[in-house]
Design an enzyme around this catalytic site. Structure first.
Site, short mmCIF file in Angstrom:
data_model
loop_
_atom_site.label_atom_id
_atom_site.label_comp_id
_atom_site.label_asym_id
_atom_site.label_seq_id
_atom_site.Cartn_x
_atom_site.Cartn_y
_atom_site.Cartn_z
CG ASN A 106 -8.69 14.01 -10.80
OD1 ASN A 106 -8.60 15.22 -10.59
ND2 ASN A 106 -9.28 13.18 -9.95
CG ASP B 105 -1.84 1.12 1.37
OD1 ASP B 105 -1.62 2.15 0.72
OD2 ASP B 105 -2.80 0.99 2.13
CB VAL C 228 -3.34 5.68 -5.72
CG1 VAL C 228 -2.22 6.47 -5.09
CG2 VAL C 228 -2.85 4.31 -6.14
CG ASP C 229 -6.58 11.20 -6.04
OD1 ASP C 229 -5.97 11.81 -5.14
OD2 ASP C 229 -7.11 11.75 -7.02
N1 APR Z 1 -1.40 1.45 -2.94
C1 APR Z 1 -0.78 1.07 -4.08
N2 APR Z 1 -1.44 0.85 -5.24
C2 APR Z 1 -2.79 1.01 -5.23
C3 APR Z 1 -3.50 1.41 -4.08
C4 APR Z 1 -2.75 1.63 -2.89
N3 APR Z 1 -3.33 2.00 -1.74
N4 APR Z 1 -4.83 1.49 -4.41
C5 APR Z 1 -4.91 1.16 -5.72
N5 APR Z 1 -3.71 0.85 -6.21
C6 APR Z 1 -3.30 0.46 -7.58
C7 APR Z 1 -4.39 0.00 -8.52
O1 APR Z 1 -4.60 -1.40 -8.36
C8 APR Z 1 -3.81 0.32 -9.88
O2 APR Z 1 -2.92 -0.71 -10.32
O3 APR Z 1 -2.79 1.63 -8.21
C9 APR Z 1 -2.95 1.56 -9.62
C10 APR Z 1 -3.53 2.86 -10.13
O4 APR Z 1 -4.94 2.86 -9.97
P1 APR Z 1 -5.81 4.17 -9.73
O5 APR Z 1 -5.63 4.65 -8.32
O6 APR Z 1 -7.19 3.88 -10.20
O7 APR Z 1 -5.11 5.31 -10.65
P2 APR Z 1 -5.26 5.65 -12.23
O8 APR Z 1 -5.53 4.46 -13.06
O9 APR Z 1 -4.04 6.47 -12.53
O10 APR Z 1 -6.55 6.55 -12.31
C11 APR Z 1 -6.53 7.86 -11.79
O11 APR Z 1 -8.54 7.53 -10.55
O12 APR Z 1 -8.88 7.75 -8.27
C12 APR Z 1 -8.97 8.37 -9.50
O13 APR Z 1 -8.64 10.69 -8.94
C13 APR Z 1 -8.07 9.59 -9.60
O14 APR Z 1 -9.21 10.34 -11.55
C14 APR Z 1 -8.02 9.75 -11.07
C15 APR Z 1 -7.94 8.33 -11.57
#
Ligand code: APR
Length: 183
Positions: free
Chosen positions: A30, A16, A39-40
């Site tokens: 975003n 994580d 992650v966000d």
């Molecule tokens: N730690 C590490 N990796 C994580 C975690 C975490 N806590 N949570 C999710 N992931 C992984 C997901 O499995 C994926 O492989 O991080 C990767 C990126 O996923 P997203 O968070 O959905 O990011 P992204 O694809 O870049 O999309 C960004 O999603 O949450 C919204 O505001 C954000 O609009 C933006 C979009």
């Protein structure tokens, strides 16, 4: 897994991103820096409201796709959060690879400018944004290796992967790219 690159190290871990005790952790944000899920969501939940208060104040126009901005890290065990905006995958012909490269590169530049020795990345764009994992892994690893060969900082680049398949995609990319670079 750890691989020596230049004077530094690339490390892959499953875990994580919000728990990483690093100088900087990267958010998969975003372009309006408005928060979200994945992650966000995890970063803002655990880090507290001061992170978004700071990005609202310092970056009222958000951040373009393919770039990144930096803030403090609130309650997280890091000094900085670097908010990177990766591309939405639409098939690969809309400049996605260049934009994903740019986002990673800007994170590494910001880390170096702020004296960070260590930075942790998630797999940017591979969740909601739909970028195929193995392709995103190649871009992320190649960009990190190239940057580390040209710069002293950061010395430790850790990719924090959520789940086995993400770890395996990055592991394959690192083994392929590192062996080409050491020839
Ligand atoms: N730690 C590490 N990796 C994580 C975690 C975490 N806590 N949570 C999710 N992931 C992984 C997901 O499995 C994926 O492989 O991080 C990767 C990126 O996923 P997203 O968070 O959905 O990011 P992204 O694809 O870049 O999309 C960004 O999603 O949450 C919204 O505001 C954000 O609009 C933006 C979009």
């Amino acid at each position: 897994m750890k691989t020596a690159i230049g004077n530094g190290i690339i490390e892959l871990v499953e875990g994580d991103i919000t728990l990483q005790e690093m100088d900087a952790i990267v958010n998969a944000a975003n372009s309006s820096l408005a928060g979200g899920g994945g992650v966000d969501g995890a970063i803002h939940r655990r880090g507290g409201p001061e992170i978004m208060a700071e990005t609202d104040r310092r970056y009222p126009n958000g951040c373009p796709t393919g770039s990144a901005v930096i803030s403090g890290a609130g309650n997280l065990p890091a000094r900085y959060v670097i908010h990177a905006v990766g591309p939405v995958w639409t098939g690969g012909k809309a400049g996605e690879a260049e934009l994903l490269t740019g986002a990673h590169r800007r994170c590494l530049e910001l880390a170096a400018e702020h004296g960070c020795q260590s930075i942790a990345f998630p797999a940017i764009s591979t969740g909601v944004y739909g970028y195929p994992l193995s392709l995103a892994a190649n871009v992320a690893i190649e960009t990190a290796i190239q940057f580390m060969q040209q710069h002293e900082q950061p010395q430790l680049v850790r990719f924090v992967l959520f789940g086995r398949s993400a770890y395996e995609a990055f592991d394959a990319a690192l083994q392929a790219t590192a062996s080409v670079n050491s020839m």
